[in-house]
Design a protein around this motif. Structure first.
Motif, PDB file in Angstrom:
ATOM      1  N   ASN A  53      24.560  15.704 -23.273  1.00 46.81           N
ATOM      2  CA  ASN A  53      24.695  15.410 -24.806  1.00 46.81           C
ATOM      3  C   ASN A  53      24.994  14.141 -25.073  1.00 46.81           C
ATOM      4  O   ASN A  53      25.833  13.208 -24.621  1.00 46.81           O
TER       5      ASN A  53
ATOM      6  N   LYS B  59      31.624  12.292 -18.215  1.00 52.18           N
ATOM      7  CA  LYS B  59      31.755  11.614 -19.921  1.00 52.18           C
ATOM      8  C   LYS B  59      32.155  10.464 -19.143  1.00 52.18           C
ATOM      9  O   LYS B  59      33.032  10.185 -18.399  1.00 52.18           O
TER      10      LYS B  59
ATOM     11  N   ASN C  94      37.438  18.496 -24.681  1.00 52.07           N
ATOM     12  CA  ASN C  94      36.612  17.482 -23.934  1.00 52.07           C
ATOM     13  C   ASN C  94      35.639  18.853 -23.079  1.00 52.07           C
ATOM     14  O   ASN C  94      34.510  19.201 -22.699  1.00 52.07           O
TER      15      ASN C  94
HETATM   16  O1  LIG Z   1      30.303  17.300 -26.187  1.00 52.94           O
HETATM   17  C1  LIG Z   1      30.474  17.649 -25.560  1.00 52.94           C
HETATM   18  O2  LIG Z   1      29.431  17.526 -24.652  1.00 52.94           O
HETATM   19  C2  LIG Z   1      31.425  18.533 -24.789  1.00 52.94           C
HETATM   20  C3  LIG Z   1      32.975  18.421 -25.441  1.00 52.94           C
HETATM   21  O3  LIG Z   1      33.029  17.857 -25.974  1.00 52.94           O
HETATM   22  C4  LIG Z   1      33.483  19.724 -25.787  1.00 52.94           C
HETATM   23  O4  LIG Z   1      32.757  20.918 -24.958  1.00 52.94           O
HETATM   24  O5  LIG Z   1      35.008  19.629 -26.155  1.00 52.94           O
END
Ligand SMILES: O=C([O-])CC(=O)C(=O)O
Ligand SMILES: NC(=O)C1=CN([C@@H]2O[C@H](COP(=O)(O)OP(=O)(O)OC[C@H]3O[C@@H](n4cnc5c(N)ncnc54)[C@H](OP(=O)(O)O)[C@@H]3O)[C@@H](O)[C@H]2O)C=CC1
Length: 274
Positions: free
Chosen positions: A243, A152, A194
């Motif tokens: 994403n 991330k 996350n």
């Molecule tokens: O949105 C994302 O890429 C994943 C994310 O935050 C989660 O799994 O909590």
């Protein structure tokens, strides 16, 4: 005739009107076959009044524990700390709870038994991940291993308990840093906002203790990247998804769309994908 149709509609309530909840509410308000938005729960009604006023049909604003009175399906779109307060009353009433803060379920797994005992259900959308259909199918046979790597951008990881507790400075990173390696269960504790995806993956496959994961803070990426490798007796597959973050940098835009797709399937005549 109209009344009959309306009464056979599935009523949907949403808990939490943040990045995911507002998009799901808007989609329901615009129309999903056989479903209607009946209620929402928010922490601060004044903050969300303009959004609610902008909907074509205003839902009721109810406390979290009353959503199940007004809905057949309660969609949890709040922080994981609120999961129990949302899901427990809903499944006690035999309602279906759609859970996005799925990491929070690991410490509240008795809710699954509670749902079973009362005719309720807990439904986990694929969310920000990919391929849970294939993992579900492979799990009918034998899955040998599931490995996941999440990368991330810095903004998407700030404030995660693992980073705070270990005093890790990620603000000045110039290259990727592996923050964590371990089970999905441990990852969910350290990164509750996350790695819900890792917990969903684990529940579809071989569980939170055997699902292995790494979390990287990566200043070279602008998207939330998840890569999964599955080794099973039926197939070997690798999947990855990049994403685009939503207005909440921790949350990928596709998450709300996944919930909307799941809701669409509830009454759709043609359903594609498991
Ligand atoms: O949105 C994302 O890429 C994943 C994310 O935050 C989660 O799994 O909590
Ligand atoms: N399963 C998956 O693939 C994914 C899951 N997630 C998870 O989904 C959840 C929602 O994410 P997101 O929409 O981005 O989060 P946001 O922070 O954007 O929204 C959460 C909302 O919940 C509200 N809220 C907090 N406490 C309460 C309460 N007691 N009653 C009612 N509402 C409350 C907040 O209100 P306020 O505005 O007042 O703070 C906020 O509007 C998170 O737990 C996140 O980690 C995220 C991405 C992927």
């Amino acid at each position: 005739m109209t009344d009959q149709k309306a009464s056979s509609e599935l009523r949907v309530a949403i808990a939490g009107l943040g990045s995911i909840g507002t998009k799901v509410a808007a989609a329901l308000d615009q129309g999903i076959e056989g479903l209607s938005l009946s209620a929402v729960a928010v922490r601060d009604p004044a903050k969300h009044q303009a959004f609610i006023n902008g909907l074509r049909r205003s839902p009721k604003i109810l406390p979290l524990d009353q959503l199940g009175d007004a809905a057949d399906i309660v969609v949890e779109c709040a922080p994981s700390s609120q999961l129990r307060a949302i899901v427990e009353p809903a499944v006690k009433r035999g309602r279906a709870a759609v859970v996005v803060s799925i990491g929070g379920l690991l410490d509240n797994f008795d809710l699954v038994d509670l749902a079973r005992a009362n005719g309720g259900r807990i439904i986990v959308p694929t969310g920000a991940l990919i391929g849970l259909d294939a993992v579900n199918a492979a799990a009918i046979g034998t899955i040998h291993s599931v490995k996941m790597v999440t990368r991330k951008p810095i903004d998407g990881l700030k404030g995660a308990p693992f980073i705070v507790q270990n005093n890790i400075d990620i603000d000045n990173l110039r290259e990727p840093l592996k923050l964590f390696e371990g089970s999905a269960r441990e990852a969910a504790k350290g990164f509750p906002a996350n790695v819900n995806v890792a917990v969903a993956l684990s529940l579809a496959g071989i569980g939170p203790d055997r699902t292995q994961m790494q979390v990287w803070a990566d200043p070279t990426v602008t998207r939330n990247v998840h890569r999964v490798e599955v080794e099973a007796d039926s197939a070997r597959f690798s999947m990855s998804i990049e994403n685009i973050p939503s207005e909440n940098p921790k949350t990928g835009l596709i998450t709300a769309l996944s919930v909307i797709a799941l809701l669409r399937k509830q009454r759709a005549t043609l359903c594609v994908g498991t």
